[in-house]
Every structure is written in structure tokens, then in C-alpha cells.
Design an enzyme around this catalytic site. Structure first.
Site, PDB file in Angstrom:
ATOM      1  N   GLU A   1      61.870  69.476  91.842  1.00 48.07           N
ATOM      2  CA  GLU A   1      61.839  69.569  90.376  1.00 48.07           C
ATOM      3  C   GLU A   1      63.231  69.467  89.750  1.00 48.07           C
ATOM      4  OE1 GLU A   1      60.144  71.520  92.445  1.00 48.07           O
ATOM      5  OE2 GLU A   1      58.161  71.986  91.639  1.00 48.07           O
ATOM      6  N   GLU A  44      53.846  74.061  96.085  1.00 48.57           N
ATOM      7  CA  GLU A  44      53.453  75.357  95.508  1.00 48.57           C
ATOM      8  C   GLU A  44      51.976  75.662  95.791  1.00 48.57           C
ATOM      9  OE1 GLU A  44      55.209  74.158  91.635  1.00 48.57           O
ATOM     10  OE2 GLU A  44      56.084  76.173  91.674  1.00 48.57           O
TER      11      GLU A  44
HETATM   12  N1  DAK Z   1      53.511  61.956  89.642  1.00 44.57           N
HETATM   13  C1  DAK Z   1      52.974  60.748  89.296  1.00 44.57           C
HETATM   14  N2  DAK Z   1      52.989  59.651  90.086  1.00 44.57           N
HETATM   15  C2  DAK Z   1      53.561  59.783  91.293  1.00 44.57           C
HETATM   16  C3  DAK Z   1      54.143  60.998  91.736  1.00 44.57           C
HETATM   17  C4  DAK Z   1      54.100  62.132  90.850  1.00 44.57           C
HETATM   18  N3  DAK Z   1      54.581  63.357  91.176  1.00 44.57           N
HETATM   19  N4  DAK Z   1      54.633  60.804  92.980  1.00 44.57           N
HETATM   20  C5  DAK Z   1      54.362  59.523  93.289  1.00 44.57           C
HETATM   21  N5  DAK Z   1      53.727  58.909  92.283  1.00 44.57           N
HETATM   22  C6  DAK Z   1      53.273  57.513  92.214  1.00 44.57           C
HETATM   23  C7  DAK Z   1      54.439  56.545  92.088  1.00 44.57           C
HETATM   24  O1  DAK Z   1      54.849  56.438  90.736  1.00 44.57           O
HETATM   25  C8  DAK Z   1      53.809  55.262  92.601  1.00 44.57           C
HETATM   26  O2  DAK Z   1      53.001  54.697  91.586  1.00 44.57           O
HETATM   27  P1  DAK Z   1      52.989  53.099  91.323  1.00 44.57           P
HETATM   28  O3  DAK Z   1      54.409  52.739  91.027  1.00 44.57           O
HETATM   29  O4  DAK Z   1      52.483  52.502  92.624  1.00 44.57           O
HETATM   30  O5  DAK Z   1      52.045  52.939  90.182  1.00 44.57           O
HETATM   31  C9  DAK Z   1      52.889  55.767  93.722  1.00 44.57           C
HETATM   32  O6  DAK Z   1      52.669  57.144  93.454  1.00 44.57           O
HETATM   33  C10 DAK Z   1      53.494  55.646  95.109  1.00 44.57           C
HETATM   34  O7  DAK Z   1      54.760  56.273  95.063  1.00 44.57           O
HETATM   35  P2  DAK Z   1      56.103  55.539  95.570  1.00 44.57           P
HETATM   36  O8  DAK Z   1      55.984  54.059  95.403  1.00 44.57           O
HETATM   37  O9  DAK Z   1      57.250  56.232  94.905  1.00 44.57           O
HETATM   38  O10 DAK Z   1      56.037  55.877  97.129  1.00 44.57           O
HETATM   39  P3  DAK Z   1      57.270  56.070  98.114  1.00 44.57           P
HETATM   40  O11 DAK Z   1      56.686  56.172  99.462  1.00 44.57           O
HETATM   41  O12 DAK Z   1      58.328  55.028  97.868  1.00 44.57           O
HETATM   42  O13 DAK Z   1      57.925  57.474  97.697  1.00 44.57           O
HETATM   43  C11 DAK Z   1      57.863  59.836  97.115  1.00 44.57           C
HETATM   44  C12 DAK Z   1      57.179  58.659  97.888  1.00 44.57           C
HETATM   45  C13 DAK Z   1      56.931  61.045  97.240  1.00 44.57           C
HETATM   46  C14 DAK Z   1      59.215  60.163  97.816  1.00 44.57           C
HETATM   47  C15 DAK Z   1      58.116  59.432  95.666  1.00 44.57           C
HETATM   48  O14 DAK Z   1      56.893  58.908  95.128  1.00 44.57           O
HETATM   49  C16 DAK Z   1      58.568  60.584  94.810  1.00 44.57           C
HETATM   50  O15 DAK Z   1      59.727  60.993  94.871  1.00 44.57           O
HETATM   51  N6  DAK Z   1      57.637  61.092  93.967  1.00 44.57           N
HETATM   52  C17 DAK Z   1      57.948  62.148  93.010  1.00 44.57           C
HETATM   53  C18 DAK Z   1      57.923  63.490  93.698  1.00 44.57           C
HETATM   54  C19 DAK Z   1      58.266  64.605  92.719  1.00 44.57           C
HETATM   55  O16 DAK Z   1      59.309  64.567  92.063  1.00 44.57           O
HETATM   56  N7  DAK Z   1      57.391  65.594  92.638  1.00 44.57           N
HETATM   57  C20 DAK Z   1      57.584  66.765  91.796  1.00 44.57           C
HETATM   58  C21 DAK Z   1      56.977  66.489  90.466  1.00 44.57           C
HETATM   59  S1  DAK Z   1      57.326  67.818  89.304  1.00 44.57           S
HETATM   60  C22 DAK Z   1      56.781  73.146  84.545  1.00 44.57           C
HETATM   61  C23 DAK Z   1      57.752  73.190  85.545  1.00 44.57           C
HETATM   62  C24 DAK Z   1      57.705  72.266  86.561  1.00 44.57           C
HETATM   63  C25 DAK Z   1      56.704  71.305  86.619  1.00 44.57           C
HETATM   64  C26 DAK Z   1      55.731  71.288  85.636  1.00 44.57           C
HETATM   65  C27 DAK Z   1      55.762  72.199  84.590  1.00 44.57           C
HETATM   66  N8  DAK Z   1      56.879  74.059  83.430  1.00 44.57           N
HETATM   67  C28 DAK Z   1      57.745  75.170  83.542  1.00 44.57           C
HETATM   68  C29 DAK Z   1      56.235  73.727  82.207  1.00 44.57           C
HETATM   69  C30 DAK Z   1      56.782  70.271  87.634  1.00 44.57           C
HETATM   70  C31 DAK Z   1      56.004  70.162  88.637  1.00 44.57           C
HETATM   71  C32 DAK Z   1      56.203  69.066  89.610  1.00 44.57           C
HETATM   72  O17 DAK Z   1      55.534  69.076  90.619  1.00 44.57           O
END
Ligand code: DAK
Length: 200
Positions: A134, A114
Site C-alpha cells: 500500500e 490482510e
Molecule cells: N487492483 C486492480 N487491478 C489489479 C490489481 C489490483 N490490486 N492487481 C492487478 N490488477 C490487474 C492489472 O491491472 C492487470 O489488468 P489489465 O492491465 O490486464 O487489464 C491484471 O490485473 C494483471 O496484472 P499485471 O499485468 O500487473 O500482472 P503482473 O504479473 O505483471 O504483476 C502484480 C502482478 C501483482 C505484481 C501487479 O499486478 C501489482 O503490483 N498489482 C497491484 C498490487 C497492489 O498494489 N495491491 C495493493 C492494492 S491496495 C484504505 C487503505 C488502504 C486500501 C484501501 C483503503 N483506507 C484507509 C480507506 C488499500 C488496499 C489495497 O489492497
């Protein structure tokens, strides 16, 4: 106070803001958006700066989204406040009065995608992955991404990305008009600076 997870460097007419929390793949918190808001306010007034570059620290990520550990601590009111802050700052980025280039050096997911979409030019490393995952957390993109995706890529691609939650490659992002340039990962920085210097 400066947020250590956000760096600002100036080099003549070029300013670079780096999301700098590579251990968490540069995930976004309230402090990141507050810091970005302050930097944008400063750079808007800085007459020396003519082009802004946004990028991520480390080799893996531009920004992997909102910080999931932080999101889990929010109640309904604070989640709404977080989304409104992020929307306001991302709108400010889109309306920034000088060209803004996103140098997408790795994952640009969720709030990271975004943010990139609000920049004026997007260059992705060939290793980058972009998407709106998300839905896997029971959410929809909350920072304006549903609308920006629709405008950039059309309704069909926007629905596919938001409903499937599946990330896409840089080449696929190029074919969908989500980015307009791709670079080898090792030349992304230099290619971005050359383009920025040309614009300046
Ligand atoms: N947040 C926090 N930590 C994260 C993270 C994230 N989004 N993405 C990765 N990390 C952290 C992992 O937890 C890990 O930490 P440790 O375990 O080493 O402490 C470190 O970064 C390395 O990640 P991975 O070990 O998972 O690395 P990989 O290469 O295996 O995988 C990955 C990479 C990008 C595929 C994976 O990390 C992943 O799937 N990450 C999550 C991506 C995600 O889901 N992003 C979207 C987040 S939600 C709202 C509406 C919506 C939102 C907010 C408010 N309202 C209406 C109120 C949401 C917004 C979003 O962006």
C-alpha cells in the site's frame, strides 16, 4: 444478489469461497466484501458445514489487494466507508466459529494479505508472494493488517513489510510465521482439502 466475482461451493462438511476475478488478479471491491459477508452469514448457520476454505481463481493470485481502479474513484467519505466495511467483514471472518483455511495460490498483496491473515490457518503455494504494498500508493494497510501482522510476525517484520512495500516469497513468509505450511502449487488444492477433511 450473488456477486459473480465470488463463488461458494459446498461439498459435505467442506465449503469453499473462491475470489473469482482472475483478469484483475481477484482484486477486492465493495461488492466482494458485501458478498463475503452474506456467504459468512449463511455458512455460520449451516450445520452441515464444518470447515471453510478461501482461495483465488486462476493460477496467479489469491487476491492482489483492493481494486486499484475502484480505490481511485473514492472520495474521503466513501474511502472511509469502504475501509470500515472491509474491517467489519474481515473481523467476522476471524471470528468465524469454524476453522477457516486460506489456500494462498499466488499473490496475496495488500487487502489480500490482510484477508489471509484473518483466516485461522494459512497454506501457501511455493510460488505465492505476500506483502503489504500500500505504501507505493501513499496508503497504509487499511483493513486491520498492521495489527494482524504485528501479532503474527512481530514488530520488526511488520514494520519491514509495511514500510518497504516489498513482497516476500512463501518460504520467507513461512520463516516469519505469516504462513504455517507451504505446498507445491500443483498439490495446494489437494493438500488443503486433506487438511480440511482432517479438521472436519
Ligand atoms: N487492483 C486492480 N487491478 C489489479 C490489481 C489490483 N490490486 N492487481 C492487478 N490488477 C490487474 C492489472 O491491472 C492487470 O489488468 P489489465 O492491465 O490486464 O487489464 C491484471 O490485473 C494483471 O496484472 P499485471 O499485468 O500487473 O500482472 P503482473 O504479473 O505483471 O504483476 C502484480 C502482478 C501483482 C505484481 C501487479 O499486478 C501489482 O503490483 N498489482 C497491484 C498490487 C497492489 O498494489 N495491491 C495493493 C492494492 S491496495 C484504505 C487503505 C488502504 C486500501 C484501501 C483503503 N483506507 C484507509 C480507506 C488499500 C488496499 C489495497 O489492497
Amino acid at each position: 444478489m450473488a456477486d459473480k466475482n465470488l463463488l461458494l461451493e459446498k461439498d459435505g462438511p467442506l465449503a469453499t469461497i473462491t475470489f473469482n476475478n482472475p483478469k484483475a488478479l481477484n482484486a477486492l471491491t465493495v461488492a466482494t466484501f458485501e458478498g463475503l459477508d452474506r456467504f459468512l452469514a449463511e455458512l455460520e448457520k449451516d450445520t452441515e458445514v464444518r470447515v471453510l476454505i478461501l482461495t483465488g481463481a486462476g493460477e496467479k493470485a489469491f487476491v492482489a489487494g483492493g481494486d486499484i481502479s475502484h480505490l481511485g474513484t473514492l472520495d474521503a467519505d466513501s474511502a472511509r466507508e469502504f475501509a470500515l466495511l472491509a474491517q467489519r467483514v474481515i473481523d467476522r471472518l476471524e471470528a468465524f466459529p469454524k476453522p477457516v483455511i486460506a489456500a494462498i495460490n499466488g499473490y496475496a498483496l495488500g487487502g489480500g494479505c490482510e484477508l489471509a491473515m484473518a483466516c485461522h490457518i494459512r497454506i501457501a503455494a511455493l510460488t505465492a508472494k505476500m506483502g503489504q504494498p500500500e505504501v507505493n500508493l501513499g496508503l497504509i494497510p487499511g483493513f486491520g493488517g498492521t495489527q494482524r501482522l504485528l501479532r503474527l510476525c512481530g514488530k520488526a517484520a511488520a514494520l519491514d513489510l509495511c514500510l518497504s512495500g516489498q513482497p516476500i516469497s512463501a518460504e520467507r513468509a513461512m520463516s516469519l510465521n505469516l504462513v504455517t505450511r507451504v505446498s507445491a502449487p500443483e498439490t495446494l488444492r489437494e493438500d488443503t482439502r486433506k487438511l480440511a477433511a482432517h479438521l472436519a
